[in-house]
Design a protein around this motif. Structure first.
Motif, PDB file in Angstrom:
ATOM      1  N   LEU A 112       0.802  -1.227   0.000  1.00 22.50           N
ATOM      2  CA  LEU A 112       0.000   0.000   0.000  1.00 22.50           C
ATOM      3  C   LEU A 112       0.832   1.272   0.000  1.00 22.50           C
ATOM      4  CD1 LEU A 112      -2.867  -1.089   2.419  1.00 22.50           C
ATOM      5  CD2 LEU A 112      -2.784  -1.203  -0.073  1.00 22.50           C
ATOM      6  N   SER A 113       2.110   1.166   0.390  1.00 25.17           N
ATOM      7  CA  SER A 113       2.959   2.352   0.381  1.00 25.17           C
ATOM      8  C   SER A 113       3.152   2.905  -1.024  1.00 25.17           C
ATOM      9  CB  SER A 113       4.326   2.014   0.995  1.00 25.17           C
ATOM     10  OG  SER A 113       4.969   0.986   0.244  1.00 25.17           O
ATOM     11  N   THR A 114       2.953   2.064  -2.041  1.00 21.39           N
ATOM     12  CA  THR A 114       3.183   2.482  -3.430  1.00 21.39           C
ATOM     13  C   THR A 114       2.023   3.285  -3.993  1.00 21.39           C
ATOM     14  OG1 THR A 114       2.268   0.419  -4.309  1.00 21.39           O
ATOM     15  CG2 THR A 114       4.627   0.452  -3.865  1.00 21.39           C
ATOM     16  N   ILE A 115       0.869   3.333  -3.283  1.00 25.45           N
ATOM     17  CA  ILE A 115      -0.297   4.027  -3.853  1.00 25.45           C
ATOM     18  C   ILE A 115      -0.770   5.171  -2.963  1.00 25.45           C
ATOM     19  CG2 ILE A 115      -1.116   2.149  -5.293  1.00 25.45           C
ATOM     20  CD1 ILE A 115      -2.755   2.633  -1.969  1.00 25.45           C
ATOM     21  N   ARG A 116       0.056   5.585  -2.037  1.00 29.92           N
ATOM     22  CA  ARG A 116      -0.337   6.659  -1.109  1.00 29.92           C
ATOM     23  C   ARG A 116      -0.668   7.957  -1.838  1.00 29.92           C
ATOM     24  NH1 ARG A 116       1.328   6.023   4.382  1.00 29.92           N
ATOM     25  NH2 ARG A 116       1.465   8.283   4.542  1.00 29.92           N
ATOM     26  N   HIS A 117       0.032   8.200  -2.964  1.00 27.50           N
ATOM     27  CA  HIS A 117      -0.125   9.484  -3.651  1.00 27.50           C
ATOM     28  C   HIS A 117      -1.114   9.415  -4.820  1.00 27.50           C
ATOM     29  CE1 HIS A 117       3.107  10.997  -1.207  1.00 27.50           C
ATOM     30  NE2 HIS A 117       3.905  10.021  -1.616  1.00 27.50           N
ATOM     31  N   ALA A 118      -1.874   8.330  -4.926  1.00 25.17           N
ATOM     32  CA  ALA A 118      -2.869   8.208  -5.992  1.00 25.17           C
ATOM     33  C   ALA A 118      -3.966   9.256  -5.811  1.00 25.17           C
ATOM     34  CB  ALA A 118      -3.474   6.810  -5.988  1.00 25.17           C
ATOM     35  N   ASP A 119      -4.508   9.763  -6.912  1.00 30.38           N
ATOM     36  CA  ASP A 119      -5.575  10.766  -6.832  1.00 30.38           C
ATOM     37  C   ASP A 119      -6.824  10.204  -6.176  1.00 30.38           C
ATOM     38  OD1 ASP A 119      -4.056  12.748  -8.156  1.00 30.38           O
ATOM     39  OD2 ASP A 119      -4.525  11.823 -10.091  1.00 30.38           O
ATOM     40  N   ASN A 120      -7.101   8.944  -6.441  1.00 31.25           N
ATOM     41  CA  ASN A 120      -8.303   8.318  -5.876  1.00 31.25           C
ATOM     42  C   ASN A 120      -7.990   6.859  -5.562  1.00 31.25           C
ATOM     43  OD1 ASN A 120     -10.938   7.958  -5.018  1.00 31.25           O
ATOM     44  ND2 ASN A 120     -11.740   7.581  -7.082  1.00 31.25           N
ATOM     45  N   ILE A 121      -8.235   6.461  -4.332  1.00 31.28           N
ATOM     46  CA  ILE A 121      -8.019   5.069  -3.919  1.00 31.28           C
ATOM     47  C   ILE A 121      -9.386   4.416  -3.776  1.00 31.28           C
ATOM     48  CG2 ILE A 121      -7.094   3.543  -2.141  1.00 31.28           C
ATOM     49  CD1 ILE A 121      -5.095   5.759  -1.442  1.00 31.28           C
ATOM     50  N   VAL A 122      -9.602   3.339  -4.526  1.00 26.44           N
ATOM     51  CA  VAL A 122     -10.889   2.642  -4.527  1.00 26.44           C
ATOM     52  C   VAL A 122     -10.720   1.337  -3.763  1.00 26.44           C
ATOM     53  CG1 VAL A 122     -12.687   1.602  -5.938  1.00 26.44           C
ATOM     54  CG2 VAL A 122     -11.507   3.666  -6.730  1.00 26.44           C
ATOM     55  N   LEU A 128      -6.585  -2.187   6.435  1.00 25.45           N
ATOM     56  CA  LEU A 128      -5.574  -2.804   5.565  1.00 25.45           C
ATOM     57  C   LEU A 128      -4.196  -2.204   5.844  1.00 25.45           C
ATOM     58  CD1 LEU A 128      -7.530  -2.878   2.167  1.00 25.45           C
ATOM     59  CD2 LEU A 128      -6.925  -4.837   3.584  1.00 25.45           C
ATOM     60  N   ILE A 129      -4.135  -0.892   6.014  1.00 20.52           N
ATOM     61  CA  ILE A 129      -2.867  -0.205   6.305  1.00 20.52           C
ATOM     62  C   ILE A 129      -2.286  -0.704   7.629  1.00 20.52           C
ATOM     63  CG2 ILE A 129      -1.826   2.012   6.924  1.00 20.52           C
ATOM     64  CD1 ILE A 129      -2.253   1.898   3.992  1.00 20.52           C
ATOM     65  N   GLU A 130      -3.125  -0.778   8.639  1.00 16.83           N
ATOM     66  CA  GLU A 130      -2.647  -1.206   9.948  1.00 16.83           C
ATOM     67  C   GLU A 130      -2.203  -2.664   9.929  1.00 16.83           C
ATOM     68  OE1 GLU A 130      -5.864  -0.306  12.569  1.00 16.83           O
ATOM     69  OE2 GLU A 130      -5.384   1.850  12.672  1.00 16.83           O
ATOM     70  N   ALA A 131      -2.955  -3.513   9.218  1.00 19.88           N
ATOM     71  CA  ALA A 131      -2.587  -4.928   9.136  1.00 19.88           C
ATOM     72  C   ALA A 131      -1.230  -5.090   8.444  1.00 19.88           C
ATOM     73  CB  ALA A 131      -3.657  -5.709   8.385  1.00 19.88           C
ATOM     74  N   GLN A 132      -1.012  -4.299   7.388  1.00 18.33           N
ATOM     75  CA  GLN A 132       0.265  -4.394   6.689  1.00 18.33           C
ATOM     76  C   GLN A 132       1.401  -3.832   7.544  1.00 18.33           C
ATOM     77  OE1 GLN A 132       1.552  -2.354   2.662  1.00 18.33           O
ATOM     78  NE2 GLN A 132       0.352  -4.176   2.254  1.00 18.33           N
ATOM     79  N   TYR A 133       1.125  -2.813   8.296  1.00 20.13           N
ATOM     80  CA  TYR A 133       2.152  -2.236   9.177  1.00 20.13           C
ATOM     81  C   TYR A 133       2.547  -3.255  10.249  1.00 20.13           C
ATOM     82  CZ  TYR A 133       4.371   0.802  12.616  1.00 20.13           C
ATOM     83  OH  TYR A 133       5.254   1.355  13.517  1.00 20.13           O
ATOM     84  N   ARG A 134       1.545  -3.936  10.829  1.00 18.24           N
ATOM     85  CA  ARG A 134       1.849  -4.944  11.847  1.00 18.24           C
ATOM     86  C   ARG A 134       2.678  -6.081  11.254  1.00 18.24           C
ATOM     87  NH1 ARG A 134      -3.581  -3.931  13.338  1.00 18.24           N
ATOM     88  NH2 ARG A 134      -4.258  -5.805  12.209  1.00 18.24           N
ATOM     89  N   GLY A 158     -12.083   3.220   8.106  1.00 19.85           N
ATOM     90  CA  GLY A 158     -12.833   2.081   7.587  1.00 19.85           C
ATOM     91  C   GLY A 158     -11.931   0.927   7.169  1.00 19.85           C
ATOM     92  N   ILE A 159     -12.316   0.274   6.085  1.00 15.91           N
ATOM     93  CA  ILE A 159     -11.594  -0.910   5.599  1.00 15.91           C
ATOM     94  C   ILE A 159     -10.161  -0.557   5.229  1.00 15.91           C
ATOM     95  CG2 ILE A 159     -11.510  -2.667   3.786  1.00 15.91           C
ATOM     96  CD1 ILE A 159     -14.552  -2.488   3.635  1.00 15.91           C
TER      97      ILE A 159
END
Length: 621
Positions: free
Chosen positions: A575-585, A611-617, A606-607
């Motif tokens: 997910l670190s690769t899409i932080r700067h996307a204009d719109n995250i779906v 996902l971010i927290e799960a990947q960070y853990r 939300g979801i």
């Protein structure tokens, strides 16, 4: 690559199907079943249609040589009759050695003519036959290239390969020798029957009385032989499918120490194929004994009734000897016709499988009114999209998504959520069950597929590298590109440095799938390939998953140039690769659950935040 893309490439079977309990059932596919249809004469005509372009070549040379060879063969026994009755055992006068020499010289001349005619006929039929096989294989391959992903979803690569190679090769004998030999044998049979009836119609009818019996017996073998050869083709197709899968999956096989199991399974398939071949071959050879027994009865009738006719002075000795020669020449073509019928059955079994593919219609087809898609800005709209790979199991449920030209859209979600399915619909690898996909307001079903895909570039996680040079693999993005343009594309994605470190630089030869390259290097080549294609819409499907962190930082810099001014769709589990996307779906079970920028989605907790927290853990563990 995510689940949907794997399924689209035919590497993942639908999960609701129960796995076979017996591993020997693994390779029983829908297209590998016996085709229980009556002998299809219209299909035979369709097969022979491939001869039409060469009819002008066949008529003046092959047909003339065929007729000339047949006439000389029919003339030689007639010359023997005359030689016996006029030079060796004349009714009046003494035997004449001079006449015998004359007839012998004439026979030698006929044999020479026959040899020359046959040599020229064989030469030209082989040339024409190979051209017909070339045309058929070209048509089949060209058609397969146009078929939709659904066709490949349910067929292994080996099964498709066997149609283009083995099944087409099975028709080779039919076109190089079979057709002309069939015509020759038919002409020869008709000629012999006419000559026998002219010489002595009673003796002629007597020796041919066994022919109907032979036809009745041999015809009973036809259906069994046809299905036997179909079964052989099916077994060979399964072997090729297994071989293809085994070779591609050899690393997994060895990693899990499954070599013995794999060899045992192949041994089982190989034995099945051998048994099928033995059965078909045994049935095929059944024609020979039928012809030989019939010929033996015919010969007995000839000498029994012929002797009676000689004693009654109804015929001369020369006529009896001539009859014996003609009868010998009569059973040979009958035997060849039996073999030809077997060959025809083999060809029909293969042609049914070939035309089954040729008759397959693409599920994604162009409308007759489809127009070329002009240069696009890149605005994309998904309007109430519903899609299912299998009926009753929707992969997307009412997707509505608006993408402005030049925007970067990130698609995230668990495996199977529908990310790659959205990409597949945008590229029109599949058509939705309901709804529309629009580019610049135009339904993509109203434009030609080529003009659509030429403006959409895609980079997959599993990059395919073709056999050839590094330069050719990059140039695959745009075949008209110059060497300078290829190198500039490589430099832009930071691939130039590693390419120049290879033994021959850009001319370094790589084998299929690029085994001499690392996963990251292959991915860099795919980026260069996509950049060279210069698409208006760019799709990155897990494109940085196989690249190390240091290389990824370089890629991210290159992507800023690559994505600038283009509409982009990015699928990434990292997910670190899409932080700067204009719109995250954010997708879940085929539905859009959340969308917005990274900061917006983090605020709603939300979801996406989960996902971010799960990947960070996971990364911190």
């Amino acid at each position: 690559m995510s689940q949907e893309t794997a399924q689209a490439n035919g590497k993942q079977k639908p999960s609701n199907k129960q796995e076979p309990t017996d591993k020997r059932e693994r390779f029983v596919y829908a297209d590998d079943q016996l085709i229980e249809k009556p002998f299809n004469w219209s299909q035979l005509g369709r097969l022979f249609h491939y001869m039409k372009p060469y009819s002008k070549q066949m008529v003046p040379i092959v047909i003339v040589m065929m007729v000339l060879g047949t006439l000389t063969r029919l003339a030689i026994p007639a010359l023997i009759i005359v030689a016996i009755d006029e030079a060796i055992n004349p009714v009046q006068g003494e035997p004449s050695l001079q006449k015998l020499y004359q007839y012998a010289g004439m026979m030698i001349g006929l044999y020479i003519i026959q040899w020359l005619a046959n040599t020229l006929r064989i030469r030209f039929t082989n040339i024409i036959g190979q051209r017909i096989i070339y045309d058929l294989r070209q048509d089949l391959f060209r058609h397969i290239q146009k078929l939709s992903f659904r066709f490949f979803d349910k067929r292994p690569a080996g099964s498709v390969l066997v149609r283009i190679t083995n099944d087409v090769n099975a028709l080779q004998d039919l076109f190089t020798n079979g057709v002309v030999n069939l015509m020759m044998d038919c002409v020869q049979l008709v000629g012999i029957v006419i000559i026998l009836l002219v010489l002595n119609w009673k003796l002629g009818l007597a020796v041919m009385i066994v022919v109907p019996l032979m036809i009745i017996v041999s015809s009973s073998l036809r259906k069994r032989i046809r299905f036997a050869w179909q079964d052989v083709r099916i077994k060979q197709s399964r072997i090729n499918s297994h071989l293809n899968e085994s070779i591609q999956g050899i690393r997994v096989t060895q990693a899990y120490v499954q070599e013995k199991d794999n060899m045992d399974y192949f041994d089982h398939m190989n034995k099945d194929n051998m048994k099928s071949w033995d059965k078909a071959s045994a049935l095929n050879q059944g024609f020979g004994p039928v012809i030989e027994i019939t010929a033996a009865f015919g010969t007995l009738i000839l000498f029994w009734y012929g002797s009676f006719l000689i004693e009654s002075n109804a015929i001369k000795i020369g006529v009896l000897v001539g009859f014996a020669n003609y009868i010998g020449n009569f059973w040979d073509p009958i035997n060849r016709l039996g073999q030809m019928y077997s060959q025809l059955l083999i060809a029909m079994a293969s042609s049914e499988r070939i035309f089954e593919f040729i008759d397959e219609k693409p599920t994604v087809a162009e409308l007759g009114s489809a127009k070329s898609l002009q240069e696009i800005n890149g605005a994309v709209s998904f309007d109430n999209i519903v899609f299912e790979y299998e009926k009753g199991r929707p992969a997307l449920k009412g997707i509505n998504l608006e993408v402005k030209a030049g925007q970067s859209i990130a698609l995230v979600g668990h495996t199977g959520s529908g990310k790659s399915t959205i990409i597949n619909l945008l590229c029109r690898f599949y058509d939705p069950v309901q709804g529309r996909v629009l580019i610049d307001g135009q339904d993509i079903r109203d434009v030609t597929i080529e003009s659509l895909r030429s403006q959409v570039g895609i980079v997959l996680q599993d990059t395919f590298i073709f056999s050839g040079s590094i330069r050719d693999n990059i140039r695959y993005g745009r075949l008209s590109a110059t060497d300078e343009e290829v190198e500039l594309a490589a430099q832009a994605v930071n691939a130039h440095e590693f390419i120049m470190s290879l033994p021959d630089g850009y001319e370094t030869q790589v084998e299929e799938r690029g085994n001499i390259l690392s996963m990251g290097q292959r991915q860099l080549l795919s980026f260069a390939r996509a950049l060279l294609a210069d698409p208006r819409i760019l799709i990155l499907d897990e494109a940085t998953a196989s690249i190390d962190t240091e290389t990824e930082l370089k890629i991210q810099e290159a992507l800023k140039t690559l994505l600038f001014g283009r509409t982009s769709f990015i699928i990434a589990h990292r997910l670190s690769t899409i932080r700067h996307a204009d719109n995250i779906v954010v997708l879940d079970h085929g539905q859009i659950m959340e969308q917005g920028s990274h900061d917006e989605l983090m605020r709603i907790k939300g979801i996406y935040q989960g996902l971010i927290e799960a990947q960070y853990r996971f990364l911190s563990a």
